[in-house]
Enzyme design. Structure first.
Site, PDB file in Angstrom:
ATOM      1  N   THR A  69       0.855  -1.200   0.000  1.00  0.00           N
ATOM      2  CA  THR A  69       0.000   0.000   0.000  1.00  0.00           C
ATOM      3  C   THR A  69       0.883   1.240   0.000  1.00  0.00           C
ATOM      4  OG1 THR A  69      -1.737  -1.176   1.197  1.00  0.00           O
ATOM      5  CG2 THR A  69      -1.805   1.228   1.274  1.00  0.00           C
ATOM      6  N   ASN A 146      -5.232  -9.781  -7.717  1.00  0.00           N
ATOM      7  CA  ASN A 146      -5.375 -10.430  -6.409  1.00  0.00           C
ATOM      8  C   ASN A 146      -6.649 -11.251  -6.287  1.00  0.00           C
ATOM      9  OD1 ASN A 146      -5.961  -7.484  -6.551  1.00  0.00           O
ATOM     10  ND2 ASN A 146      -7.081  -7.901  -4.667  1.00  0.00           N
ATOM     11  N   GLN A 174       1.071  -9.697  -5.783  1.00  0.00           N
ATOM     12  CA  GLN A 174       0.634 -11.096  -5.778  1.00  0.00           C
ATOM     13  C   GLN A 174       1.548 -11.990  -6.612  1.00  0.00           C
ATOM     14  OE1 GLN A 174      -1.568 -12.328  -3.856  1.00  0.00           O
ATOM     15  NE2 GLN A 174      -2.795 -10.581  -3.196  1.00  0.00           N
ATOM     16  N   SER A 194       4.879  -6.775  -1.271  1.00  0.00           N
ATOM     17  CA  SER A 194       4.586  -6.872   0.157  1.00  0.00           C
ATOM     18  C   SER A 194       5.041  -8.241   0.660  1.00  0.00           C
ATOM     19  CB  SER A 194       3.075  -6.709   0.362  1.00  0.00           C
ATOM     20  OG  SER A 194       2.790  -6.234   1.640  1.00  0.00           O
ATOM     21  N   HIS A 196       4.286 -10.191   3.152  1.00  0.00           N
ATOM     22  CA  HIS A 196       3.401 -11.225   3.716  1.00  0.00           C
ATOM     23  C   HIS A 196       2.666 -12.033   2.663  1.00  0.00           C
ATOM     24  CE1 HIS A 196      -0.675  -9.135   3.521  1.00  0.00           C
ATOM     25  NE2 HIS A 196       0.132  -8.109   3.294  1.00  0.00           N
ATOM     26  N   THR A 234      13.092   5.074  11.420  1.00  0.00           N
ATOM     27  CA  THR A 234      13.951   3.968  11.839  1.00  0.00           C
ATOM     28  C   THR A 234      13.538   2.686  11.127  1.00  0.00           C
ATOM     29  OG1 THR A 234      14.252   4.995  13.975  1.00  0.00           O
ATOM     30  CG2 THR A 234      14.676   2.624  13.857  1.00  0.00           C
ATOM     31  N   CYS A 320      -9.219  -7.183   1.361  1.00  0.00           N
ATOM     32  CA  CYS A 320      -9.109  -5.745   1.621  1.00  0.00           C
ATOM     33  C   CYS A 320     -10.440  -5.050   1.422  1.00  0.00           C
ATOM     34  CB  CYS A 320      -8.078  -5.122   0.683  1.00  0.00           C
ATOM     35  SG  CYS A 320      -6.516  -5.958   0.789  1.00  0.00           S
TER      36      CYS A 320
END
Ligand code: PMP
Length: 382
Positions: A69, A146, A174, A194, A196, A234, A320
């Site tokens: 995102t 997706n 994806q 991404s 995950h 950070t 989502c």
């Protein structure tokens, strides 16, 4: 529980869990000059190299973000100045679509949303015409959808964009870690991902920015100048270490996993189409991701099917947008009716899926659809 929702999030790979835990146990800010800081920076460097090997790019072309995102926001907001048309497709993830709407809010005419055909493939002619039009600043087309897994053949698109001097971004969230991707051969300027989705932790991702891309320097977050000034804050060392380990594990097993998962997906589809009369596989005729199947059970609401098989984790539409009452914009763009869109279940498989999982999910789905159908018949008749 049978987990068939890898497109929402994939289970953490053991290698990623170990790397994340190890990094969490350390103390040290990757920007600190002392030994512990340098150790944290070493973990980050390793992860950057691991991800760059998966994508075949240079480690210096990667900016770590909080996920796709943020990567999509960064790419679109940087590339689209206050001028210029943004060309994208109707089937993008909301992380692209909503960003595209936001960056063109002052001049909605400067946003072009391209249609797809009944299989979910972007219509090439209008796309090429839009890109050749003067004043386009960015073309953003997803590599794999997706909801349906349908793939985009980017090569002809990139060629025309190059000729027209238009920057190209792809949301590859994806795709990464599921099919081989070689950025030395795929000439996009910007690519989002991404962790995950390929077995890394949630909340960490990256934006690839090809070296030399004339991208105006417009970071979303300014501050301490981290990530070459593109993303201050950070570094999430533990997340980044997990991403790197997941990238490395995905790279090592990519081809075997893609083949194995395709076989499981095909078995699920064959079972469903032979045992559930009238069901349809969306995008079945075109190239798709290995592990995704989007199945419409006409007249049978997907939420009722899923509620009737609580031991199978699948999805009605994308996670989502679930919770939002509107039907899938992807399926509507493919020409589905609202009812058909609401009667569509997405199963997404991955590296941990077994033959047993598919057998259980197949029986459960066949029984659930039949229970929901009978309940609807009784209700209709009453
Ligand atoms: N793009 C696509 C194609 C996705 O599937 C997702 C996640 N569903 C995203 C972007 C956003 O990823 P994240 O939520 O990890 O930021």
């Amino acid at each position: 529980m049978v987990y068939l929702d890898y497109n929402a999030t994939a289970p953490l790979r053991p290698e990623a869990l170990e790397a994340t835990i190890n990094a969490l146990q350390d103390v040290g800010n990757a920007s600190s000059m002392h030994l512990l800081g340098r150790e944290a920076a070493t973990r980050v460097d390793l992860a950057r190299r691991q991800l760059s090997s998966l994508l075949n790019c240079s480690p210096g072309e990667l900016i770590f973000t909080s996920g796709a995102t943020e990567a999509n926001n960064l790419a679109l907001r940087a590339a689209c100045g206050r001028r210029g048309t943004l060309v994208t497709t109707m089937v993008e993830h909301p992380a692209v679509l909503e960003t595209a709407r936001a960056v063109t809010a002052n001049d909605p005419g400067s946003l072009v949303l391209l249609p797809v055909d009944g299989d979910g493939v972007v219509d090439l002619e209008p796309l090429l015409a839009a890109v050749r039009h003067r004043g386009v600043s960015l073309l953003s087309v997803m590599l794999a959808n997706n909801e349906t897994g349908v793939l985009t053949d980017l090569a002809p698109i990139i060629k025309v964009a190059r000729e027209a001097g238009v920057l190209v971004h792809t949301d590859a969230t994806q795709y990464v870690g599921r099919l081989p991707l070689d950025l030395s051969n795929m000439d996009v300027d910007l690519l989002s991902l991404s962790a995950h989705k390929f077995g890394g932790p949630q909340g960490i991702g990256a934006l690839f920015i090809r070296r030399g891309t004339p991208l105006p320097h417009r970071p979303l977050l300014v501050g301490g100048g981290h990530e070459r000034g593109w993303r201050a804050g950070t570094l999430n060392v533990a997340g980044i270490a997990g991403l790197g380990a997941a990238a490395e594990a995905s790279r090592q097993h990519l081809e075997q996993e893609a083949e194995r998962v395709t076989g499981l997906r095909d078995a699920l589809e064959a079972g469903l189409t032979s045992r559930v009369p009238g069901c349809r596989i969306n995008g079945a005729r075109v190239p798709r991701l290995p592990g995704v199947t989007s199945v419409t059970f006409p007249g049978v609401p997907a939420d009722a099917v899923l509620a009737s098989m609580p031991h199978v984790a699948a999805s009605d539409g994308s996670a989502c947008s679930s919770g939002a009452p509107s039907p899938s914009h992807v399926l509507l763009a493919m020409g589905h009716s609202r009812d058909d869109a609401d009667s569509t279940v997405r199963f997404s498989l991955g590296y941990g899926t077994t033959v047993g999982d598919i057998e259980v999910a197949l029986d459960a789905t066949v029984n659930a659809v039949s229970r929901v159908r009978s309940a609807l018949t009784v209700t209709d008749g009453a």
